[in-house]
Design a protein around this motif. Structure first.
Motif, PDB file in Angstrom:
ATOM      1  N   UNK A   1       8.474 -10.657  25.528  1.00 38.76           N
ATOM      2  CA  UNK A   1       9.732 -10.409  24.845  1.00 38.76           C
ATOM      3  C   UNK A   1       9.523  -9.298  23.829  1.00 38.76           C
ATOM      4  N   UNK A   2      10.615  -8.825  23.211  1.00 40.58           N
ATOM      5  CA  UNK A   2      10.473  -7.766  22.219  1.00 40.58           C
ATOM      6  C   UNK A   2      11.563  -7.860  21.179  1.00 40.58           C
ATOM      7  N   UNK A   3      11.279  -7.259  20.033  1.00 40.21           N
ATOM      8  CA  UNK A   3      12.288  -7.202  18.985  1.00 40.21           C
ATOM      9  C   UNK A   3      12.331  -5.779  18.471  1.00 40.21           C
ATOM     10  N   UNK A   4      13.538  -5.285  18.228  1.00 42.86           N
ATOM     11  CA  UNK A   4      13.675  -3.966  17.603  1.00 42.86           C
ATOM     12  C   UNK A   4      14.242  -4.245  16.219  1.00 42.86           C
ATOM     13  N   UNK A   5      13.533  -3.784  15.194  1.00 40.86           N
ATOM     14  CA  UNK A   5      13.931  -4.143  13.833  1.00 40.86           C
ATOM     15  C   UNK A   5      13.489  -3.049  12.867  1.00 40.86           C
ATOM     16  N   UNK A   6      14.049  -3.044  11.640  1.00 34.37           N
ATOM     17  CA  UNK A   6      13.575  -2.094  10.633  1.00 34.37           C
ATOM     18  C   UNK A   6      12.069  -2.281  10.391  1.00 34.37           C
ATOM     19  N   UNK A   7      11.410  -1.189   9.967  1.00 32.28           N
ATOM     20  CA  UNK A   7       9.946  -1.226   9.845  1.00 32.28           C
ATOM     21  C   UNK A   7       9.410  -2.342   8.954  1.00 32.28           C
ATOM     22  N   UNK A   8      10.098  -2.589   7.842  1.00 33.14           N
ATOM     23  CA  UNK A   8       9.578  -3.611   6.921  1.00 33.14           C
ATOM     24  C   UNK A   8       9.545  -4.975   7.620  1.00 33.14           C
TER      25      UNK A   8
ATOM     26  N   UNK B   1      16.897  -8.508  20.069  1.00 34.14           N
ATOM     27  CA  UNK B   1      15.867  -9.270  20.793  1.00 34.14           C
ATOM     28  C   UNK B   1      16.081  -9.122  22.296  1.00 34.14           C
ATOM     29  N   UNK B   2      15.020  -8.788  23.012  1.00 33.46           N
ATOM     30  CA  UNK B   2      15.107  -8.699  24.475  1.00 33.46           C
ATOM     31  C   UNK B   2      13.967  -9.467  25.118  1.00 33.46           C
ATOM     32  N   UNK B   3      14.013  -9.579  26.441  1.00 34.45           N
ATOM     33  CA  UNK B   3      13.023 -10.412  27.132  1.00 34.45           C
ATOM     34  C   UNK B   3      12.919 -10.053  28.606  1.00 34.45           C
ATOM     35  N   UNK B   4      11.759 -10.322  29.164  1.00 39.41           N
ATOM     36  CA  UNK B   4      11.531 -10.164  30.598  1.00 39.41           C
ATOM     37  C   UNK B   4      11.990 -11.397  31.378  1.00 39.41           C
ATOM     38  N   UNK B   5      12.233 -12.509  30.634  1.00 36.74           N
ATOM     39  CA  UNK B   5      12.372 -13.800  31.309  1.00 36.74           C
ATOM     40  C   UNK B   5      13.493 -13.862  32.324  1.00 36.74           C
ATOM     41  N   UNK B   6      14.665 -13.314  31.990  1.00 35.96           N
ATOM     42  CA  UNK B   6      15.818 -13.499  32.877  1.00 35.96           C
ATOM     43  C   UNK B   6      15.970 -12.340  33.857  1.00 35.96           C
TER      44      UNK B   6
ATOM     45  N   UNK C   1      12.763   2.375  28.201  1.00 37.96           N
ATOM     46  CA  UNK C   1      13.622   1.342  28.797  1.00 37.96           C
ATOM     47  C   UNK C   1      14.866   1.116  27.930  1.00 37.96           C
ATOM     48  N   UNK C   2      14.645   0.973  26.630  1.00 37.87           N
ATOM     49  CA  UNK C   2      15.771   0.659  25.739  1.00 37.87           C
ATOM     50  C   UNK C   2      16.767   1.810  25.687  1.00 37.87           C
ATOM     51  N   UNK C   3      16.243   3.029  25.738  1.00 36.99           N
ATOM     52  CA  UNK C   3      17.123   4.191  25.719  1.00 36.99           C
ATOM     53  C   UNK C   3      17.925   4.246  27.031  1.00 36.99           C
TER      54      UNK C   3
ATOM     55  N   UNK D   1      26.045  -2.969  32.520  1.00 35.30           N
ATOM     56  CA  UNK D   1      26.028  -3.971  31.451  1.00 35.30           C
ATOM     57  C   UNK D   1      26.740  -3.485  30.192  1.00 35.30           C
ATOM     58  N   UNK D   2      27.338  -4.431  29.449  1.00 34.07           N
ATOM     59  CA  UNK D   2      27.988  -4.049  28.196  1.00 34.07           C
ATOM     60  C   UNK D   2      26.971  -3.450  27.222  1.00 34.07           C
ATOM     61  N   UNK D   3      27.429  -2.497  26.408  1.00 34.42           N
ATOM     62  CA  UNK D   3      26.498  -1.889  25.428  1.00 34.42           C
ATOM     63  C   UNK D   3      26.171  -2.897  24.347  1.00 34.42           C
ATOM     64  N   UNK D   4      24.919  -2.922  23.923  1.00 36.93           N
ATOM     65  CA  UNK D   4      24.570  -3.883  22.873  1.00 36.93           C
ATOM     66  C   UNK D   4      25.107  -3.460  21.504  1.00 36.93           C
ATOM     67  N   UNK D   5      25.226  -4.430  20.623  1.00 38.56           N
ATOM     68  CA  UNK D   5      25.616  -4.130  19.240  1.00 38.56           C
ATOM     69  C   UNK D   5      24.637  -3.133  18.632  1.00 38.56           C
ATOM     70  N   UNK D   6      23.367  -3.307  18.994  1.00 38.24           N
ATOM     71  CA  UNK D   6      22.323  -2.469  18.391  1.00 38.24           C
ATOM     72  C   UNK D   6      22.562  -0.985  18.665  1.00 38.24           C
ATOM     73  N   UNK D   7      23.147  -0.679  19.839  1.00 42.20           N
ATOM     74  CA  UNK D   7      23.365   0.734  20.165  1.00 42.20           C
ATOM     75  C   UNK D   7      24.478   1.334  19.301  1.00 42.20           C
ATOM     76  N   UNK D   8      25.285   0.461  18.656  1.00 34.71           N
ATOM     77  CA  UNK D   8      26.389   0.953  17.816  1.00 34.71           C
ATOM     78  C   UNK D   8      26.051   0.815  16.330  1.00 34.71           C
ATOM     79  N   UNK D   9      24.842   0.345  16.060  1.00 35.03           N
ATOM     80  CA  UNK D   9      24.486  -0.035  14.687  1.00 35.03           C
ATOM     81  C   UNK D   9      23.826   1.151  13.969  1.00 35.03           C
ATOM     82  N   UNK D  10      24.625   1.895  13.193  1.00 38.56           N
ATOM     83  CA  UNK D  10      24.058   3.099  12.579  1.00 38.56           C
ATOM     84  C   UNK D  10      23.349   2.791  11.259  1.00 38.56           C
TER      85      UNK D  10
END
Ligand SMILES: Cc1ncc(COP(=O)(O)O)c(C=O)c1O
Length: 480
Positions: A332-339, A318-323, A168-170, A302-311
Motif C-alpha cells: 500500500x502507499x500514502x501520499x502526504x506532506x513531508x512532515x 491512501x492507495x493499495x495493490x489489494x483490490x 503510476x499516480x501521475x 475512474x473518477x479523479x481523486x480529491x488529492x488531484x484537486x488538492x492545491x
C-alpha cells in the motif's frame, strides 16, 4: 490447520488424542486453560462428536485434561509438574491490552471460512485467484533476480517502488508528487493504523462515512477516537454535514472512501468534491482519502481523486495493490506532506523496520512492466461480468425481495433486504447452506442490508451461492 490422515492405520480418535496431547505439551493450552468444546472440535475436524468424546476420554484417563459439568474441559493443572500458582492467566491477558477484538460478525465469518474453506465466499473483499496477476508475477520474479543487499531498507519504502508510484499516480490518478512524499505501507490498513495511532490522540473526534469500511471501526475505537457518522446518500456524504460536525464537536479529521465506496459502491459527487475541499481549507481540516477501488472502474475512466484537486495539501491520500492486483502482497502507499511522511516513517521504524523489500521490488517491476495495463483491462472486464452474474442471480432468485443500485466499479454489491429478518440468523442459516456474506449492520448504524462481494467467488459459484442465500432468507421469512 492440522488435518487428520484419514487413510492412516492409526484410528481417528487416537490421532486427535495425540494431536491434542502435543499441543498441550507445547504450551499452546497451558495448565488450567479451556479446550475447545467437543462439538466445536468435531465441527472443525469434520468428524463425529462421538470420536472427539473418545479422544477426550483417553486424555482424561491419562490425567491430562479434566472436565467439569457446566465449565467445559480444561488442561489439568498438576499433570505437567507446573505449579499452577506460576501459570500466567493467559485468558486475562488475551482480553486485556488496548487493541479491541474484531467485530463479532467478522470473527464469525473468519471462523466459518477456516472451518470450511469450500464455503462460497461473498464476504472477503478481495479478488479470486483467477483475477490476480499470478502468471505475470511469476514471470517477473524469474526474470528479475533479487541481487541488492538484503539488509534493513529505508522504512519509508523501497526507492524504486516509490519512483514507480510517482509515474503510476501521475498517469492513473492525476496526482503529481515526488518519491519523498510517498510512504510505502503494508496495505491501506496500515496507512489507516499509522494515521490513527500517530497523528491523533485518544479523545479526538473524527468523522467517518455511515456506512463505512468495517475493519477500520474497531481500530478507530482502539485508538480511543470519538467517531461521528456522516450519512452516505447516492452522491456520498454532504460537505455541509462536515461543517456542522466541526462546529459541534471540533472534529480533527475526516475519513472518506470517495470512489466505489465500501460497502455502498457510491461515487462521491463531482460538485460535492469541490465543496468538501472548500470546507476543508476553510476549517484547516485534514481529509483522509482512502482510494483502493478506483482503477476497477468498469469503463476504464475512474473518477479523479480529491488529492488531484488538492492545491493546499489538505488530503492524505491512501492507495493499495489489494483490490487491483493481489491483497496478499500487502503493498500500500500514502501520499502526504513531508512532515507527515517523516513522522510515520519514524513510527514504522519502531514498529517493524519497514516492509519486506522483496514484494516491494516485485510491485515496482509489475507497475513498470507491459503487463500492468492489460491486467487492469482484463480485471475490469471480469469484475463487470461477475457483477452482472450476481445481479442476474438476485433477480432470478429473489424478485421483489432485494433492492440495489448496480455499482460502476469496485468489488461489492450493497443490497437492501425488503423482508425484515434478523442479521445474525440470516448469516447462520446461510453458513449452514454453504455461503458467507457480510451483514450490513457491521458497517454502521442501519440494519436490513447485506454486502455481497462478487470478486472473490468463482464465476460458477455465484448463481449457486445466491440460490442458497435465497433458501436461507425464505426459511427465516417462513419461520416468522
Ligand atoms: C475501503 C478500504 N480501505 C482499506 C482496506 C484495506 O485494504 P488493504 O490493507 O488490503 O490495502 C479495504 C479492504 O477491504 C477497504 O475496503
Amino acid at each position: 490447520m492440522w488435518e487428520l490422515e484419514r487413510k492412516s492405520k492409526i484410528p481417528i480418535y487416537k490421532q486427535i488424542t495425540d494431536h491434542l496431547e502435543r499441543r498441550i505439551s507445547y504450551g499452546e493450552f497451558p495448565p488450567g486453560s479451556l479446550l475447545p468444546s467437543e462439538r466445536k472440535l468435531a465441527e472443525q475436524l469434520g468428524v463425529n462428536r462421538s470420536t472427539v468424546i473418545l479422544a477426550f476420554a483417553e486424555l482424561r484417563s491419562m490425567g491430562i485434561i479434566e472436565s467439569q459439568t457446566g465449565s467445559g474441559t480444561r488442561v489439568s493443572k498438576t499433570k505437567w509438574g507446573a505449579t499452577p500458582k506460576h501459570t500466567p492467566n493467559w485468558s486475562r491477558y488475551a482480553e486485556g491490552g488496548s487493541f479491541l477484538p474484531n467485530l463479532p460478525f467478522m470473527r464469525r465469518i473468519r471462523e466459518a471460512l477456516n472451518q470450511n474453506p469450500s464455503l462460497i465466499d461473498f464476504a472477503s473483499g478481495e479478488l479470486s485467484a483467477d483475477l490476480a496477476p499470478n502468471d505475470e508475477i511469476t514471470t517477473l520474479m524469474s526474470e528479475n533476480k533479487y541481487t541488492s543487499y538484503l539488509g534493513y531498507d529505508n522504512p519509508q519504502g523501497y526507492i524504486p517502488l516509490r519512483q514507480a508510484l510517482v509515474s503510476y499516480l501521475d498517469q492513473h490518478r492525476g496526482i503529481k508528487t515526488t518519491e519523498s512524499s510517498i510512504l510505502i505501507t503494508s496495505g491501506s490498513q496500515q496507512s489507516l493504523y499509522l494515521i490513527t495511532q500517530c497523528l491523533l490522540s485518544p479523545g479526538d473526534a473524527v468523522a467517518i462515512e455511515d456506512p463505512s469500511y468495517c475493519y477500520s471501526l474497531p481500530m478507530f475505537q482502539s485508538a480511543g477516537l470519538r467517531l461521528f457518522r456522516l450519512p452516505v446518500d447516492s452522491q456520498g456524504v454532504c460537505p455541509e454535514d462536515i461543517r456542522a460536525l466541526y462546529k459541534k464537536h471540533r472534529i480533527k479529521m475526516v475519513f472518506m472512501n470517495p470512489n466505489y465506496q465500501n460497502p455502498t459502491g457510491t461515487v462521491f459527487g463531482a460538485e460535492r468534491r469541490k465543496q468538501l475541499l472548500d470546507v476543508a481549507s476553510e476549517l484547516a481540516l485534514p481529509i483522509v482519502e482512502d482510494d483502493p477501488f478506483s482503477l476497477t472502474d468498469y469503463e476504464g475512466s475512474p473518477p479523479s481523486p480529491l488529492k488531484s484537486m488538492d492545491s493546499i495539501g489538505s488530503v492524505l491520500y491512501i492507495g493499495s495493490f489489494s483490490k487491483i492486483a493481489a491483497s496478499g502482497m500487502r503493498i500500500g502507499w500514502m501520499v502526504a506532506p513531508n512532515s507527515i511522511v517523516e513522522r510515520l516513517a519514524d513510527a514504522r521504524q519502531q514498529m517493524d523496520f519497514g516492509l519486506s523489500v522483496i514484494p516491494q521490488q516485485v510491485a515496482a517491476q509489475f507497475l513498470k512492466s507491459n503487463y500492468f495495463e492489460p491486467h487492469l483491462d482484463r480485471l475490469r472486464m471480469q469484475l463487470q461480468y461477475k457483477r452482472d452474474l450476481l445481479i442476474e442471480a438476485l433477480q432470478k432468485e429473489l424478485p421483489g425481495l432485494v433492492t440495489f443500485t448496480a455499482p460502476q466499479g469496485g468489488l461489492h454489491l450493497w443490497c437492501k433486504l425488503v423482508p425484515d429478518v434478523h442479521d445474525g440468523k440470516l448469516l447462520e442459516e446461510s453458513i449452514k447452506r454453504g455461503i458467507v456474506f457480510v451483514p450490513g449492520s457491521v458497517y454502521g448504524s442501519d440494519s436490513g442490508f447485506v454486502r455481497f462481494t462478487f470478486a472473490r467467488a468463482k464465476e460458477a459459484e455465484i448463481g449457486l451461492g445466491i440460490s442458497k442465500f435465497a433458501d436461507a432468507l425464505r426459511e427465516l421469512m417462513n419461520s416468522k
